[in-house]
Design an enzyme around this catalytic site. Structure first.
Site, PDB file in Angstrom:
ATOM      1  N   HIS A 180       0.841  -1.199   0.000  1.00  0.00           N
ATOM      2  CA  HIS A 180       0.000   0.000   0.000  1.00  0.00           C
ATOM      3  C   HIS A 180       0.880   1.254   0.000  1.00  0.00           C
ATOM      4  CE1 HIS A 180      -3.707   2.283   1.366  1.00  0.00           C
ATOM      5  NE2 HIS A 180      -2.735   3.144   1.644  1.00  0.00           N
ATOM      6  N   GLU A 181       1.899   1.267   0.856  1.00  0.00           N
ATOM      7  CA  GLU A 181       2.805   2.411   0.910  1.00  0.00           C
ATOM      8  C   GLU A 181       3.568   2.567  -0.399  1.00  0.00           C
ATOM      9  OE1 GLU A 181       2.636   4.415   3.365  1.00  0.00           O
ATOM     10  OE2 GLU A 181       1.298   3.104   4.496  1.00  0.00           O
ATOM     11  N   HIS A 184       1.717   4.495  -3.008  1.00  0.00           N
ATOM     12  CA  HIS A 184       1.823   5.951  -2.944  1.00  0.00           C
ATOM     13  C   HIS A 184       3.069   6.440  -3.683  1.00  0.00           C
ATOM     14  CE1 HIS A 184      -1.502   7.091  -0.325  1.00  0.00           C
ATOM     15  NE2 HIS A 184      -1.244   6.026   0.410  1.00  0.00           N
ATOM     16  N   GLU A 229      -6.173   6.632  -1.461  1.00  0.00           N
ATOM     17  CA  GLU A 229      -6.178   5.441  -0.612  1.00  0.00           C
ATOM     18  C   GLU A 229      -6.759   4.241  -1.343  1.00  0.00           C
ATOM     19  OE1 GLU A 229      -4.794   5.125   2.548  1.00  0.00           O
ATOM     20  OE2 GLU A 229      -3.980   7.004   1.794  1.00  0.00           O
TER      21      GLU A 229
END
Length: 333
Positions: A180-181, A184, A229
């Site tokens: 997930h990070e 970004h 997100e």
């Protein structure tokens, strides 16, 4: 004392967290150590001591050699990113407002109060799958389960994971968080988020109209944050290749604890999301739902679970898996 908003604090449903950076740092915060071996996530005991354990594990089954950010970017993320890019001079103004001193404060505050993890396999695998260079990884002592990413110009980006999140999740779930990070970073969210946050803070200082400008930017920023997100949850799915792993992370963040981890039911959580949709489908429910989410930096966790479940069943996701290449290598440290 300067106050700066963190980039990509990813698991809160509140407004973006802020850190107050003081130039006087206590001696205990300066006591940090770099691991020379592999840090095995999921091995933290009640005493919270970190065990250094060598790991030998097969890499994930597929890798996306030619993956582009727009291949998995959520439609709302695309739409809101275009809106941010349309703001004249946002990039240049953001850099001017951020400045090298503020960047250095952010960098030192984070790396000076955390533990650098060396050669972490979960991060290396996730970055390889997403066709991205692995950032540095730090673990920070905190009772609040969270993870965030900082991308500072001229510096290697890094991810920070709180110890309570390590204790809460399984290895597969923790790798989904790291993915997930990485999402970004893949989508340049950290850069845009930092610029937009600093611009909003700066706008408040303009006499008279500053408050109105800042409020408008803040609302647009929050819409973009919520969309971003959803994109990064997709990155987590591309790495885990199991929607239940991603949904389990979201469920634990909503109401999990280590003692109840094995009793949580992903299917029941998805049913809860459908119940929320039904309850908010009336005119009054729609109004309450919008009021509830308008000032949130993150979508509600049940809605994120519903979104990733739907995308896991989509033709777009199936097409991406068809493009993937097998990974037969084994990483050892």
């Amino acid at each position: 004392m300067a106050t700066v908003t963190l980039s990509s604090s990813l698991f809160s449903t509140q407004k973006p967290r802020t850190l107050s950076f003081s130039y006087g740092v206590s001696s205990d915060k300066l006591n940090h150590t770099s691991f020379s071996g592999n840090f095995k996530f999921g091995s933290m005991k009640q005493s919270r001591r970190m065990r250094l354990v060598p790991v030998c594990r097969a890499a994930a089954s597929v890798v996306f050699r030619d993956l582009d950010a727009d291949d998995f970017r959520h439609p709302l993320d695309k739409q809101n990113t275009l809106l941010l890019r349309a703001i004249p001079g946002l990039n240049d103004l953001g850099r001017a407002l951020l400045g090298t001193v503020t960047e250095q404060i952010m960098l030192l505050e984070n790396i000076g109060t955390s533990v650098l993890v060396s050669k972490n396999q979960l991060m290396t695998e996730a970055a390889e799958i997403l066709n991205l260079e692995a950032p540095d990884l730090y673990v920070r002592q905190s009772p609040v389960p969270n993870a965030y990413t900082l991308a500072i110009s001229g510096k290697k980006p890094f991810v920070v994971v709180h110890t309570s999140l390590v204790e809460l999740l399984t290895r597969k779930e923790l790798q989904a968080v790291l993915a997930h990070e990485l999402g970004h970073l893949k989508c340049d969210h950290g850069v845009w988020l930092t610029f937009a946050n600093i611009l909003t803070l700066g706008a408040y200082t303009i006499p008279g109209i500053g408050g109105m400008i800042a409020q408008s930017l803040e609302e647009q920023l929050f819409r973009w944050l919520r969309a971003a997100e959803l994109t990064c949850d997709r990155a987590a799915l591309l790495v885990s290749q199991d929607p239940k792993v991603v949904i389990s992370v979201l469920m634990k963040l909503a109401g999990g604890c280590p003692s109840l981890a094995d009793q949580l039911n992903v299917d029941a959580f998805l049913e809860q999301a459908r119940s929320y949709d039904k309850a908010s489908s009336s005119p009054v429910g729609w109004y309450i739902r919008n009021a509830q989410t308008r000032q949130l930096s993150h979508p509600l966790l049940v809605l994120r679970a519903r979104e990733i479940d739907a995308w896991s069943r989509s033709q777009d996701y199936a097409s991406l898996l068809k493009r993937a290449m097998k990974m037969n290598t084994v990483h050892t440290f």
